[in-house]
Design a protein around this motif. Structure first.
Motif, PDB file in Angstrom:
ATOM      1  N   ALA A 160     -15.881  -6.416  -5.898  1.00 22.21           N
ATOM      2  CA  ALA A 160     -14.856  -7.333  -4.770  1.00 22.21           C
ATOM      3  C   ALA A 160     -15.617  -7.199  -3.578  1.00 22.21           C
ATOM      4  CB  ALA A 160     -13.502  -6.750  -4.458  1.00 22.21           C
ATOM      5  N   THR A 161     -16.139  -6.178  -3.052  1.00 19.55           N
ATOM      6  CA  THR A 161     -16.758  -6.124  -1.944  1.00 19.55           C
ATOM      7  C   THR A 161     -18.486  -6.465  -1.759  1.00 19.55           C
ATOM      8  OG1 THR A 161     -17.438  -3.766  -2.038  1.00 19.55           O
ATOM      9  CG2 THR A 161     -15.251  -4.212  -0.941  1.00 19.55           C
ATOM     10  N   VAL A 162     -19.106  -6.040  -2.888  1.00 19.61           N
ATOM     11  CA  VAL A 162     -20.371  -6.347  -2.827  1.00 19.61           C
ATOM     12  C   VAL A 162     -20.844  -7.775  -3.289  1.00 19.61           C
ATOM     13  CG1 VAL A 162     -22.677  -5.461  -3.422  1.00 19.61           C
ATOM     14  CG2 VAL A 162     -20.972  -3.997  -2.637  1.00 19.61           C
ATOM     15  N   LEU A 163     -20.129  -7.988  -4.736  1.00 25.80           N
ATOM     16  CA  LEU A 163     -20.640  -9.118  -5.369  1.00 25.80           C
ATOM     17  C   LEU A 163     -20.002 -10.355  -4.820  1.00 25.80           C
ATOM     18  CD1 LEU A 163     -20.776  -7.505  -8.983  1.00 25.80           C
ATOM     19  CD2 LEU A 163     -22.805  -7.926  -7.460  1.00 25.80           C
ATOM     20  N   ASP A 164     -18.637 -10.023  -4.720  1.00 27.59           N
ATOM     21  CA  ASP A 164     -17.813 -11.186  -4.147  1.00 27.59           C
ATOM     22  C   ASP A 164     -17.910 -11.400  -2.519  1.00 27.59           C
ATOM     23  OD1 ASP A 164     -17.061 -11.208  -6.749  1.00 27.59           O
ATOM     24  OD2 ASP A 164     -15.196 -10.445  -6.477  1.00 27.59           O
ATOM     25  N   GLY A 165     -18.395 -10.314  -2.003  1.00 27.78           N
ATOM     26  CA  GLY A 165     -18.368 -10.382  -0.346  1.00 27.78           C
ATOM     27  C   GLY A 165     -16.950 -10.278   0.277  1.00 27.78           C
ATOM     28  N   LEU A 166     -16.074  -9.714  -0.191  1.00 28.51           N
ATOM     29  CA  LEU A 166     -14.688  -9.605   0.345  1.00 28.51           C
ATOM     30  C   LEU A 166     -14.879  -8.302   1.497  1.00 28.51           C
ATOM     31  CD1 LEU A 166     -12.331  -9.874  -2.490  1.00 28.51           C
ATOM     32  CD2 LEU A 166     -12.839 -11.597  -1.234  1.00 28.51           C
ATOM     33  N   SER A 167     -14.100  -8.533   2.462  1.00 28.84           N
ATOM     34  CA  SER A 167     -13.885  -7.449   3.256  1.00 28.84           C
ATOM     35  C   SER A 167     -13.084  -6.235   2.702  1.00 28.84           C
ATOM     36  CB  SER A 167     -13.139  -7.864   4.422  1.00 28.84           C
ATOM     37  OG  SER A 167     -11.887  -8.327   4.299  1.00 28.84           O
ATOM     38  N   ALA A 168     -13.214  -5.246   3.280  1.00 31.16           N
ATOM     39  CA  ALA A 168     -12.419  -4.036   2.650  1.00 31.16           C
ATOM     40  C   ALA A 168     -10.887  -4.575   2.775  1.00 31.16           C
ATOM     41  CB  ALA A 168     -12.513  -2.685   3.588  1.00 31.16           C
ATOM     42  N   ARG A 169     -10.666  -5.114   3.637  1.00 34.68           N
ATOM     43  CA  ARG A 169      -9.058  -5.550   3.970  1.00 34.68           C
ATOM     44  C   ARG A 169      -8.784  -6.261   2.785  1.00 34.68           C
ATOM     45  NH1 ARG A 169      -7.106  -7.664   9.474  1.00 34.68           N
ATOM     46  NH2 ARG A 169      -7.138  -5.649   9.838  1.00 34.68           N
ATOM     47  N   GLU A 170      -9.442  -7.717   2.523  1.00 34.37           N
ATOM     48  CA  GLU A 170      -9.340  -8.311   1.500  1.00 34.37           C
ATOM     49  C   GLU A 170      -9.551  -7.928   0.012  1.00 34.37           C
ATOM     50  OE1 GLU A 170     -11.476 -12.368   3.596  1.00 34.37           O
ATOM     51  OE2 GLU A 170     -12.447 -11.022   2.549  1.00 34.37           O
ATOM     52  N   ALA A 171     -10.387  -7.126  -0.112  1.00 32.18           N
ATOM     53  CA  ALA A 171     -10.577  -6.131  -1.557  1.00 32.18           C
ATOM     54  C   ALA A 171      -9.226  -5.366  -1.659  1.00 32.18           C
ATOM     55  CB  ALA A 171     -12.117  -5.259  -1.442  1.00 32.18           C
ATOM     56  N   GLY A 172      -8.675  -4.753  -0.603  1.00 32.73           N
ATOM     57  CA  GLY A 172      -7.538  -3.912  -0.732  1.00 32.73           C
ATOM     58  C   GLY A 172      -6.381  -5.014  -1.272  1.00 32.73           C
ATOM     59  N   ARG A 173      -6.293  -5.905  -0.681  1.00 34.97           N
ATOM     60  CA  ARG A 173      -5.235  -6.751  -1.047  1.00 34.97           C
ATOM     61  C   ARG A 173      -5.281  -7.505  -2.580  1.00 34.97           C
ATOM     62  NH1 ARG A 173      -5.721 -10.722   3.323  1.00 34.97           N
ATOM     63  NH2 ARG A 173      -5.545  -9.493   5.135  1.00 34.97           N
ATOM     64  N   LEU A 174      -6.527  -7.705  -2.889  1.00 32.13           N
ATOM     65  CA  LEU A 174      -6.713  -8.151  -4.131  1.00 32.13           C
ATOM     66  C   LEU A 174      -6.594  -6.970  -5.313  1.00 32.13           C
ATOM     67  CD1 LEU A 174      -7.858 -10.024  -6.140  1.00 32.13           C
ATOM     68  CD2 LEU A 174     -10.171  -9.273  -5.800  1.00 32.13           C
ATOM     69  N   LEU A 175      -6.919  -5.948  -4.816  1.00 35.47           N
ATOM     70  CA  LEU A 175      -6.731  -4.706  -5.958  1.00 35.47           C
ATOM     71  C   LEU A 175      -5.509  -3.855  -5.748  1.00 35.47           C
ATOM     72  CD1 LEU A 175     -10.422  -3.353  -5.390  1.00 35.47           C
ATOM     73  CD2 LEU A 175      -9.483  -4.835  -7.455  1.00 35.47           C
ATOM     74  N   GLY A 176      -4.695  -4.229  -4.875  1.00 32.03           N
ATOM     75  CA  GLY A 176      -3.545  -3.579  -4.717  1.00 32.03           C
ATOM     76  C   GLY A 176      -3.602  -2.228  -4.083  1.00 32.03           C
ATOM     77  N   ILE A 177      -4.711  -1.912  -3.239  1.00 31.73           N
ATOM     78  CA  ILE A 177      -4.808  -0.455  -2.800  1.00 31.73           C
ATOM     79  C   ILE A 177      -5.271  -0.660  -1.121  1.00 31.73           C
ATOM     80  CG2 ILE A 177      -5.744   0.635  -4.707  1.00 31.73           C
ATOM     81  CD1 ILE A 177      -8.722  -0.023  -3.906  1.00 31.73           C
ATOM     82  N   SER A 178      -5.087   0.539  -0.516  1.00 31.85           N
ATOM     83  CA  SER A 178      -5.360   0.507   1.083  1.00 31.85           C
ATOM     84  C   SER A 178      -7.062   0.237   1.400  1.00 31.85           C
ATOM     85  CB  SER A 178      -4.972   1.781   1.738  1.00 31.85           C
ATOM     86  OG  SER A 178      -5.691   2.840   1.378  1.00 31.85           O
ATOM     87  N   GLU A 179      -6.869  -0.243   2.448  1.00 37.75           N
ATOM     88  CA  GLU A 179      -8.171  -0.559   2.897  1.00 37.75           C
ATOM     89  C   GLU A 179      -9.136   0.541   3.129  1.00 37.75           C
ATOM     90  OE1 GLU A 179     -10.526  -2.257   7.093  1.00 37.75           O
ATOM     91  OE2 GLU A 179      -8.338  -2.681   6.748  1.00 37.75           O
ATOM     92  N   VAL A 180      -8.577   1.744   3.395  1.00 37.46           N
ATOM     93  CA  VAL A 180      -9.189   3.086   3.573  1.00 37.46           C
ATOM     94  C   VAL A 180      -9.836   3.654   2.089  1.00 37.46           C
ATOM     95  CG1 VAL A 180      -8.981   5.574   3.915  1.00 37.46           C
ATOM     96  CG2 VAL A 180      -8.055   3.882   5.454  1.00 37.46           C
ATOM     97  N   THR A 181      -8.824   3.323   0.907  1.00 37.59           N
ATOM     98  CA  THR A 181      -9.207   3.755  -0.242  1.00 37.59           C
ATOM     99  C   THR A 181     -10.263   2.701  -0.866  1.00 37.59           C
ATOM    100  OG1 THR A 181      -6.767   4.241  -0.679  1.00 37.59           O
ATOM    101  CG2 THR A 181      -8.075   3.757  -2.390  1.00 37.59           C
ATOM    102  N   VAL A 182     -10.177   1.271  -0.484  1.00 37.74           N
ATOM    103  CA  VAL A 182     -11.550   0.544  -0.811  1.00 37.74           C
ATOM    104  C   VAL A 182     -12.788   1.073  -0.120  1.00 37.74           C
ATOM    105  CG1 VAL A 182     -12.769  -1.576  -0.382  1.00 37.74           C
ATOM    106  CG2 VAL A 182     -10.099  -1.637  -0.989  1.00 37.74           C
TER     107      VAL A 182
END
Length: 184
Positions: free
Chosen positions: A141-163
């Motif tokens: 999500a973050t490296v290959l797809d270029g999502l921010s930690a916040r966006e990745a957290g929403r996509l994966l259902g976890i917090s930004e800190v966990t990302v």
């Protein structure tokens, strides 16, 4: 399709596994727009992207019973789509051997397509396979797809800190796997 509108994504996948075409139509309606945009960022050929989107949902239909419910359905669909894209790009290669590989890549494939193939079939692909699904999903999500930690957290259902934590752990593990071989 109205019957499925209020169902959450995991329930839709379960219904698809049970053969409900309406559930697949709802999954398609929810996920096709972002999937097409994201695939277009990786491949500039609209026809290829359209084919990959269709192939992705055919694969979702065929493999819905294998969805384990780990992570977000969107991340699972994206993983299928990337595999479909890499396979499609691989089939576009010229059949005859080319003396200079770099010449082939410069005329036939973009640099991003070459990276995608390396991720799928090279050392990096093997190292990524050595990561846990949670770490791999965050890197994807973050490296290959270029999502921010916040966006990745929403996509994966976890917090930004966990990302951020998982991304850090994934990078450490990848570094180890790539420098010492794949000790999995």
């Amino acid at each position: 399709m109205d019957v499925w509108r209020d169902a959450d994504d995991p329930d839709l996948v379960a219904a698809v596994a049970g053969g409900h075409v309406g559930a697949l139509a709802e999954l398609y309606a929810r996920h096709e727009p972002w999937l097409a945009v994201r695939l277009h960022h990786r491949c500039n050929d609209r026809e290829v992207v359209a084919d990959v989107v269709q192939d992705t949902f055919v694969a979702v239909w065929r493999s819905a019973d294998r969805f384990r419910g780990e992570g977000e359905v969107a991340a699972w669909v994206w993983g299928i789509a990337i595999h479909q894209l890499v396979g499609r790009l691989r089939r576009r290669r010229p059949a005859e051997p080319v003396a200079e590989p770099s010449a082939r890549w410069s005329t036939q494939h973009s640099a991003e397509e070459a990276v995608l193939e390396g991720i799928e079939y090279g050392d990096l692909g093997r190292a990524l396979a050595g990561l846990s699904p949670e770490l791999r999903a965050v890197l994807q999500a973050t490296v290959l797809d270029g999502l921010s930690a916040r966006e990745a957290g929403r996509l994966l259902g976890i917090s930004e800190v966990t990302v951020r934590t998982r991304r850090h752990r994934a990078r450490q593990r990848l570094r180890l796997l790539l420098t010492q071989g794949n000790p999995t």
